[in-house]
Design an enzyme around this catalytic site. Structure first.
Site, PDB file in Angstrom:
ATOM      1  N   TYR A 101     -14.759 -11.475   0.256  1.00  0.00           N
ATOM      2  CA  TYR A 101     -15.407 -10.172   0.002  1.00  0.00           C
ATOM      3  C   TYR A 101     -16.708 -10.349  -0.782  1.00  0.00           C
ATOM      4  CZ  TYR A 101     -11.601  -7.424   1.915  1.00  0.00           C
ATOM      5  OH  TYR A 101     -10.697  -6.859   2.777  1.00  0.00           O
ATOM      6  N   ASP A 133      -6.474  -2.831  -7.435  1.00  0.00           N
ATOM      7  CA  ASP A 133      -7.049  -3.400  -6.222  1.00  0.00           C
ATOM      8  C   ASP A 133      -7.356  -4.872  -6.441  1.00  0.00           C
ATOM      9  OD1 ASP A 133      -8.136  -2.328  -3.461  1.00  0.00           O
ATOM     10  OD2 ASP A 133      -9.466  -3.915  -4.138  1.00  0.00           O
ATOM     11  N   ARG A 166      -3.145   6.695   0.747  1.00  0.00           N
ATOM     12  CA  ARG A 166      -3.635   7.939   1.349  1.00  0.00           C
ATOM     13  C   ARG A 166      -2.668   8.657   2.266  1.00  0.00           C
ATOM     14  NH1 ARG A 166      -8.969   5.066   3.158  1.00  0.00           N
ATOM     15  NH2 ARG A 166      -7.391   3.437   3.119  1.00  0.00           N
ATOM     16  N   ARG A 175      -7.038  12.358  -5.250  1.00  0.00           N
ATOM     17  CA  ARG A 175      -8.350  11.866  -4.829  1.00  0.00           C
ATOM     18  C   ARG A 175      -9.387  12.980  -4.679  1.00  0.00           C
ATOM     19  NH1 ARG A 175     -11.349   9.429  -3.819  1.00  0.00           N
ATOM     20  NH2 ARG A 175     -11.468   8.060  -2.021  1.00  0.00           N
ATOM     21  N   ARG A 194       0.815  -1.226   0.000  1.00  0.00           N
ATOM     22  CA  ARG A 194       0.000   0.000   0.000  1.00  0.00           C
ATOM     23  C   ARG A 194       0.845   1.271   0.000  1.00  0.00           C
ATOM     24  NH1 ARG A 194      -5.554  -0.554   2.070  1.00  0.00           N
ATOM     25  NH2 ARG A 194      -6.240  -2.507   1.169  1.00  0.00           N
TER      26      ARG A 194
HETATM   27  O1  CP3 Z   1       0.134   0.695  -3.050  1.00  0.00           O
HETATM   28  C1  CP3 Z   1      -0.241  -0.489  -3.245  1.00  0.00           C
HETATM   29  O2  CP3 Z   1      -0.012  -1.428  -2.465  1.00  0.00           O
HETATM   30  C2  CP3 Z   1      -0.912  -0.827  -4.557  1.00  0.00           C
HETATM   31  C3  CP3 Z   1      -2.310  -0.785  -4.600  1.00  0.00           C
HETATM   32  C4  CP3 Z   1      -3.194  -1.671  -3.722  1.00  0.00           C
HETATM   33  C5  CP3 Z   1      -4.428  -1.176  -3.196  1.00  0.00           C
HETATM   34  N1  CP3 Z   1      -5.072  -2.222  -2.621  1.00  0.00           N
HETATM   35  C6  CP3 Z   1      -4.896   0.202  -3.329  1.00  0.00           C
HETATM   36  C7  CP3 Z   1      -6.000   0.665  -2.478  1.00  0.00           C
HETATM   37  C8  CP3 Z   1      -3.095  -3.003  -3.350  1.00  0.00           C
HETATM   38  C9  CP3 Z   1      -1.947  -3.977  -3.593  1.00  0.00           C
HETATM   39  C10 CP3 Z   1      -4.298  -3.347  -2.682  1.00  0.00           C
HETATM   40  C11 CP3 Z   1      -4.579  -4.700  -2.187  1.00  0.00           C
HETATM   41  C12 CP3 Z   1      -5.813  -4.939  -1.425  1.00  0.00           C
HETATM   42  N2  CP3 Z   1      -7.043  -4.369  -1.612  1.00  0.00           N
HETATM   43  C13 CP3 Z   1      -5.931  -5.902  -0.414  1.00  0.00           C
HETATM   44  C14 CP3 Z   1      -4.828  -6.843   0.013  1.00  0.00           C
HETATM   45  C15 CP3 Z   1      -3.838  -6.175   0.868  1.00  0.00           C
HETATM   46  C16 CP3 Z   1      -4.290  -5.888   2.246  1.00  0.00           C
HETATM   47  O3  CP3 Z   1      -4.215  -4.716   2.640  1.00  0.00           O
HETATM   48  O4  CP3 Z   1      -4.688  -6.830   2.936  1.00  0.00           O
HETATM   49  C17 CP3 Z   1      -7.253  -5.865   0.068  1.00  0.00           C
HETATM   50  C18 CP3 Z   1      -7.826  -6.723   1.179  1.00  0.00           C
HETATM   51  C19 CP3 Z   1      -7.954  -4.908  -0.708  1.00  0.00           C
HETATM   52  C20 CP3 Z   1      -9.405  -4.548  -0.632  1.00  0.00           C
HETATM   53  C21 CP3 Z   1      -9.580  -3.128  -0.259  1.00  0.00           C
HETATM   54  N3  CP3 Z   1      -9.313  -2.056  -1.091  1.00  0.00           N
HETATM   55  C22 CP3 Z   1     -10.028  -2.606   0.979  1.00  0.00           C
HETATM   56  C23 CP3 Z   1     -10.421  -3.447   2.176  1.00  0.00           C
HETATM   57  C24 CP3 Z   1     -10.029  -1.217   0.849  1.00  0.00           C
HETATM   58  C25 CP3 Z   1     -10.490  -0.203   1.854  1.00  0.00           C
HETATM   59  C26 CP3 Z   1      -9.543  -0.177   2.971  1.00  0.00           C
HETATM   60  C27 CP3 Z   1      -9.288   1.208   3.469  1.00  0.00           C
HETATM   61  O5  CP3 Z   1      -8.222   1.336   4.062  1.00  0.00           O
HETATM   62  O6  CP3 Z   1     -10.109   2.107   3.241  1.00  0.00           O
HETATM   63  C28 CP3 Z   1      -9.543  -0.887  -0.424  1.00  0.00           C
HETATM   64  C29 CP3 Z   1      -9.352   0.479  -0.966  1.00  0.00           C
HETATM   65  C30 CP3 Z   1      -7.971   0.820  -1.432  1.00  0.00           C
HETATM   66  N4  CP3 Z   1      -7.161  -0.001  -2.161  1.00  0.00           N
HETATM   67  C31 CP3 Z   1      -7.331   2.073  -1.259  1.00  0.00           C
HETATM   68  C32 CP3 Z   1      -6.105   1.989  -1.925  1.00  0.00           C
HETATM   69  C33 CP3 Z   1      -5.078   3.084  -2.113  1.00  0.00           C
HETATM   70  C34 CP3 Z   1      -7.912   3.306  -0.544  1.00  0.00           C
HETATM   71  C35 CP3 Z   1      -8.811   3.952  -1.516  1.00  0.00           C
HETATM   72  C36 CP3 Z   1      -9.026   5.415  -1.291  1.00  0.00           C
HETATM   73  O7  CP3 Z   1      -9.972   5.775  -0.576  1.00  0.00           O
HETATM   74  O8  CP3 Z   1      -8.273   6.217  -1.863  1.00  0.00           O
END
Ligand code: CP3
Length: 345
Positions: free
Chosen positions: A156, A81, A36, A45, A32
């Site tokens: 999910y 994602d 943010r 964003r 990640r």
């Molecule tokens: O920077 C990176 O790692 C690359 C991009 C990436 C994102 N999600 C961007 C993202 C990667 C590799 C993921 C993987 C991901 N997504 C996982 C596996 C990794 C982990 O953390 O366990 C999971 C479970 C998801 C599903 C997901 N996507 C969730 C549960 C959420 C919301 C969580 C939160 O913190 O709000 C997301 C949204 C998400 N994916 C964001 C980002 C940058 C935040 C989106 C935003 O509001 O800008």
């Protein structure tokens, strides 16, 4: 020159470590890392929704590079994602502010599964490949592609949102095992096509995220994770692109992960890397495993905890520094910079 006209990556400590032959300092990237906590990401964003950022190749390329330019990580992870794969099944995912992903209605019965299109269409994800093709010539570090593990993505789909304990998923797993495996099978086939598309477009490594595996017993992991993870890793072996497996709860499943023979295993912060290394030959790279919450601490504490890990893995030619899970959205850039400087210095 390699395919796509991109420069061949020489002297990448990240790729060297995945081959077990990194002689210099350990490489660092963070799960990640493009998110943010970066003011530049938050500024984007203001203009675009999360899904708009994911869907436009130019924006994928731009966001992926933000942490490389600003913090100097040794590898970039594709901005995408794990839930985008669901678009290949015609399932719409929403990301609601402050809530996270929503799938409405969720998939809960064999009939729901049958209703998912029988021939998934990974080509609807071609915008991801387009983003990779744009990115590659601009990047000076290796690019990591990824997907979610079938069990985590299924959870999910079934829960419809982030859940604390995956109660509904486990109910389905224990009550309707046939339907559950049918779903895992479909997700695995689509994920393998999707990963091969990413490789074809130019990614240098793959990470598979099984972020919810820790809710399973080792016996259930053997049943609902192991065979599908193995199919993905075996399916990619011929491409020559290294694969890293990340499971939350690594310790409980460690032997099973080793049996799958990925090129790397990402370890969460619940285990000592040194203990884990004792159980696995240097053929498999280890990645991890700073507690992401350490980044809330004063800078000297961040340095102390980072050195503790670096010291324990000193001289290991197959070690990659990372957090034990994703970076939290409200840590300071200064904390992350301190961490990167510590590892690189
Ligand atoms: O920077 C990176 O790692 C690359 C991009 C990436 C994102 N999600 C961007 C993202 C990667 C590799 C993921 C993987 C991901 N997504 C996982 C596996 C990794 C982990 O953390 O366990 C999971 C479970 C998801 C599903 C997901 N996507 C969730 C549960 C959420 C919301 C969580 C939160 O913190 O709000 C997301 C949204 C998400 N994916 C964001 C980002 C940058 C935040 C989106 C935003 O509001 O800008």
């Amino acid at each position: 020159m390699s395919k796509n006209g991109c420069a061949i990556l020489t002297e990448s400590p990240f790729l060297e470590a995945l081959q077990g032959r990194n002689r210099g300092r350990p490489p660092i990237w963070l799960m990640r890392q493009a998110g943010r906590y970066l003011p530049s990401y938050r500024a984007l964003r203001e203009k675009y929704s999360f899904l708009e950022l994911c869907h436009q190749p130019e924006l994928i390329a731009e966001v992926t590079q933000l942490p490389i330019h600003q913090l100097g990580f040794d590898a970039a992870i594709l901005f995408a994602d794990i839930l985008l794969i669901l678009e290949a099944f015609g399932v719409k995912v929403r990301f609601d502010e402050g809530i996270g992903p929503i799938i409405d209605p969720p998939i809960r019965t064999e009939q729901d599964i049958q209703r998912l299109i029988s021939q998934p269409a990974p080509q609807v994800l071609s915008y991801v490949a387009e983003g990779i093709r744009l990115l590659k010539p601009q990047l000076k570090v290796p690019l990591i592609g990824f997907c979610g593990a079938p069990f985590t993505v299924a959870s999910y789909l079934i829960e419809g949102k982030t859940s604390r304990d995956l109660k509904t998923t486990k109910q389905m797993m224990y009550t309707h095992p046939g339907a559950f495996h049918h779903l895992l099978d479909k997700l695995t086939a689509a994920s393998l096509d999707y990963l091969k598309m990413q490789v074809e477009a130019g990614v240098d490594a793959i990470q598979i995220f099984d972020s919810w595996a820790h809710v399973l017993s080792p016996a259930s992991f053997r049943e609902v994770c192991f065979p599908y993870l193995k199919r993905l890793v075996d399916g990619l072996r011929l491409t020559g692109v290294p694969v890293i497996l990340f499971c939350k709860g690594t310790g409980g499943f460690f032997k099973q992960l080793v049996e799958i023979e990925p090129q790397g295993i990402s370890v969460d912060w619940g285990y000592s890397l040194l203990d884990v290394r004792r159980g696995v030959s240097g053929r498999i790279a280890l990645q991890g495993n700073l507690d992401p919450y350490v980044l809330y601490a004063p800078l000297p504490t961040i340095r102390r905890e980072t050195f503790r890990i670096l010291e324990s893995m000193k001289g290991d030619s197959a070690y990659i520094f990372n957090l034990g899970h994703g970076i939290l959205p409200d840590v300071s850039v200064e904390a992350v910079r301190t961490l990167v400087d510590c590892v690189k210095g």
